[in-house]
Design a protein around this motif. Structure first.
Motif, PDB file in Angstrom:
ATOM      1  N   PHE A 299      -3.890   8.119   1.866  1.00 55.82           N
ATOM      2  CA  PHE A 299      -2.600   7.858   2.443  1.00 55.82           C
ATOM      3  C   PHE A 299      -2.213   6.329   2.696  1.00 55.82           C
ATOM      4  O   PHE A 299      -1.724   6.093   3.818  1.00 55.82           O
ATOM      5  CB  PHE A 299      -2.733   8.544   3.798  1.00 55.82           C
ATOM      6  N   ALA A 300      -2.660   5.755   1.638  1.00 56.46           N
ATOM      7  CA  ALA A 300      -1.975   4.189   1.712  1.00 56.46           C
ATOM      8  C   ALA A 300      -0.501   3.910   1.755  1.00 56.46           C
ATOM      9  O   ALA A 300      -0.023   4.873   1.085  1.00 56.46           O
ATOM     10  CB  ALA A 300      -2.833   3.641   0.458  1.00 56.46           C
ATOM     11  N   ILE A 301      -0.044   3.066   2.543  1.00 55.93           N
ATOM     12  CA  ILE A 301       1.395   2.892   2.685  1.00 55.93           C
ATOM     13  C   ILE A 301       1.708   1.632   1.883  1.00 55.93           C
ATOM     14  O   ILE A 301       2.913   1.509   1.538  1.00 55.93           O
ATOM     15  CB  ILE A 301       1.669   2.662   4.240  1.00 55.93           C
ATOM     16  N   GLY A 302       0.856   0.659   1.649  1.00 54.60           N
ATOM     17  CA  GLY A 302       1.296  -0.676   1.119  1.00 54.60           C
ATOM     18  C   GLY A 302       1.147  -0.407  -0.414  1.00 54.60           C
ATOM     19  O   GLY A 302       0.286   0.261  -0.890  1.00 54.60           O
ATOM     20  N   ILE A 303       1.799  -1.317  -0.957  1.00 58.69           N
ATOM     21  CA  ILE A 303       1.550  -1.476  -2.475  1.00 58.69           C
ATOM     22  C   ILE A 303       0.421  -2.209  -2.742  1.00 58.69           C
ATOM     23  O   ILE A 303      -0.132  -2.993  -2.315  1.00 58.69           O
ATOM     24  CB  ILE A 303       2.844  -2.304  -3.170  1.00 58.69           C
ATOM     25  N   GLN A 304      -0.322  -1.284  -3.815  1.00 61.18           N
ATOM     26  CA  GLN A 304      -1.646  -2.251  -4.368  1.00 61.18           C
ATOM     27  C   GLN A 304      -1.454  -3.266  -5.401  1.00 61.18           C
ATOM     28  O   GLN A 304      -2.363  -4.151  -5.331  1.00 61.18           O
ATOM     29  CB  GLN A 304      -2.478  -0.953  -4.995  1.00 61.18           C
TER      30      GLN A 304
END
Length: 511
Positions: free
Chosen positions: A269-274
């Motif tokens: 559930f990552a919100i930031g861009i990788q």
């Protein structure tokens, strides 16, 4: 903040067979026994269905002044629910100007009104800082007020807070699309400042969090030689792996620096861009999650996420989902006036950083406000503390022993400017240090101690069942400490020195 996006992830799997072949819209029936409020469930489904209908009926849309927007081409990829943006009248973007003459009471600016700008405290010769919030946020949040205060404390700037909260509180697919309109409005205001007041685009610095980072990117794409964009954990969903025209990109300003604090896969559930998207991409603590924040969001999402649509998040759940994502805000705020440099190091993965393999490189960077003053570019990392103040000074410990031990090692550094706190250099768990096997560790201290003069070392033996097979005393073989800030190596004469368990022993730096 992300009350809709996680529900959308689930709903997309159910609506995945809704295709746009030949511009026709098909919605398959599905069975779902809701455990949440039936009204909320029904209105959410209806809302998404209407957005989907709009998406299939129209390929583009035009608005007075800000121009036309299409959902075709690169904007059609990596977006399960592809919709067009709202109108400027629906988004209701507001621009609030703060200066040292009006620190607390803002002056309102409009991108299409010269008189508001002429009568304001805006001074074209000064640097201008824009602060742009993200999804389900607003320009009235604590972090925007804190950053405004810190910026005006640091310099005599024009600080403009961009509030597009009506457009940011839509369902996530719509809010992501609305960033394009807001970016156009920001660019129009900057062009007005240039044409009417004689400002320079090189003096403009856009600071955007989450979706606000992509707002900054869209503004930069419309401007010539925009000075700088800082992306504070730019949003990942609907932007990850997209074409550069869809997201913030290094081409959008003369200098683009990005702080990544909440990266990872869908199950995280990552919100930031990788992916790296700037001239300098700093992955704080590896970028995936931040010390002091929950490591896993999955249990909370299963228990409360679906059943409550995440639309009524309590403090605990907000902390679980947003802690790492918001940490980019507090890092940047602290960096403005901190005496600590927030040095970063070129590292490709966090294991390299933990082993302190990156510190010897001289092309250091800096996280946050002063990153443009350092030479470091590319992918960088740094370690921070779990609580404020987050910035620390990096040291690498290299040590070998002549006996087998298992436990924890603590060090205290003393320098020309003071002494550090006692620091555990092996982590939460006891470590096995075998005979004559080198051990390297990266650790942080809170203050600049100047030139290192001595180090105190202590050893605490493990209390585990098999602890009796390890020595209570530790015979040292070698010891040196490397400063990540000064790139200086300090060596100590320790061979055959014995450290008795729970007893500290001090060694002076060799001349």
């Amino acid at each position: 903040m992300l009350s809709d996006v996680f529900f959308v992830f689930w709903l997309v799997t159910e609506l995945n067979s809704a295709t746009n072949i030949n511009n026709h819209f098909y919605l398959r029936c599905f069975y779902f026994k809701p455990t949440m409020n039936a009204y909320l469930f029904l209105t959410t489904v209806i809302g998404i269905t209407l957005h989907l209908c709009q998406a299939f009926l129209n390929d583009s849309i035009c608005f007075k002044e800000v121009g036309c927007f299409s959902k075709e081409g690169p904007f059609s990829k990596h977006r399960p629910i592809n919709v067009l943006p709202d109108s400027p009248e629906e988004i209701q973007t507001q621009f609030f100007l703060f200066t040292r003459s009006n620190r607390l009471e803002p002056q309102i600016l409009k991108f299409n009104d010269k008189e508001f700008l002429k009568k304001s405290n805006f001074v074209a010769s000064k640097d201008t800082k824009f602060i742009i919030h993200g999804y389900r946020s607003s320009g009235q949040k604590t972090w925007t007020k804190q950053l405004t205060s810190e910026l005006l404390k640091h310099g005599d700037y024009n600080v403009i807070v961009v509030d597009w909260s009506p457009g940011a509180r839509s369902l996530y697919p719509k809010a992501a699309s609305n960033t394009r309109v807001v970016g156009a409005e920001v660019s129009l205001l900057i062009n007005l400042m240039i044409d009417l007041m004689g400002a320079m685009s090189q003096k403009m610095h856009l600071i955007g969090h989450s979706l606000g980072a992509h707002v900054s990117g869209y503004a930069g794409k419309r401007l010539n030689k925009l000075g700088r964009i800082t992306g504070l954990d730019p949003a990942g969903p609907y932007f990850e792996k997209t074409d550069s025209v869809v997201r913030l990109d290094r081409a959008d300003a003369l200098f683009v620096d990005v702080i990544h604090t909440d990266t990872g896969g869908l199950l995280d559930f990552a919100i930031g861009i990788q992916q790296p998207i700037g001239h300098l991409d700093v992955y704080a603590n590896g970028g995936q999650y931040q010390p002091g924040c929950p490591i896993s969001k999955i249990p909370g999402s299963i228990i409360k996420g679906i059943s409550h649509l995440l639309d009524h998040l309590g403090k605990e759940m907000k902390h679980t989902f947003l802690c790492s994502h918001r940490r980019a805000q507090v890092f940047f705020i602290e960096s403005v006036n901190s005496g600590c440099p927030f040095h970063t190091y070129p590292c490709q993965n966090y294991s390299q950083l933990e082993k302190a393999n990156c510190l010897a490189r001289h092309d250091m960077g800096r996280l946050g406000f002063h990153s443009d003053k350092a030479s470091g570019r590319g992918v960088h990392m740094l370690k921070t503390f779990a609580d404020a103040p987050y910035c620390g000074y990096h040291y690498r410990l290299n040590i070998t022993g002549l006996s087998n031990i298992m436990g924890k090692i603590f060090v205290t550094l003393k320098g020309t400017k003071g002494e550090t706190q006692v620091t555990n250099v092996v982590g939460k768990r006891s470590r096995l240090l075998a005979h004559n096997i080198p051990f390297a560790s990266l650790f942080l201290v809170h203050k600049d101690i100047g030139e290192l003069e001595s180090v105190s070392v202590s050893y605490v033996k493990t209390k585990k069942i098999l602890g009796f097979i390890f020595s209570s005393d530790w015979t040292l073989g070698s010891l040196n400490i490397f400063s990540g800030e000064t790139h200086k190596m300090y060596r100590f004469s320790v061979k055959n020195a014995v450290i008795k368990a729970k007893t500290s022993r001090t060694f002076k730096v060799m001349d």
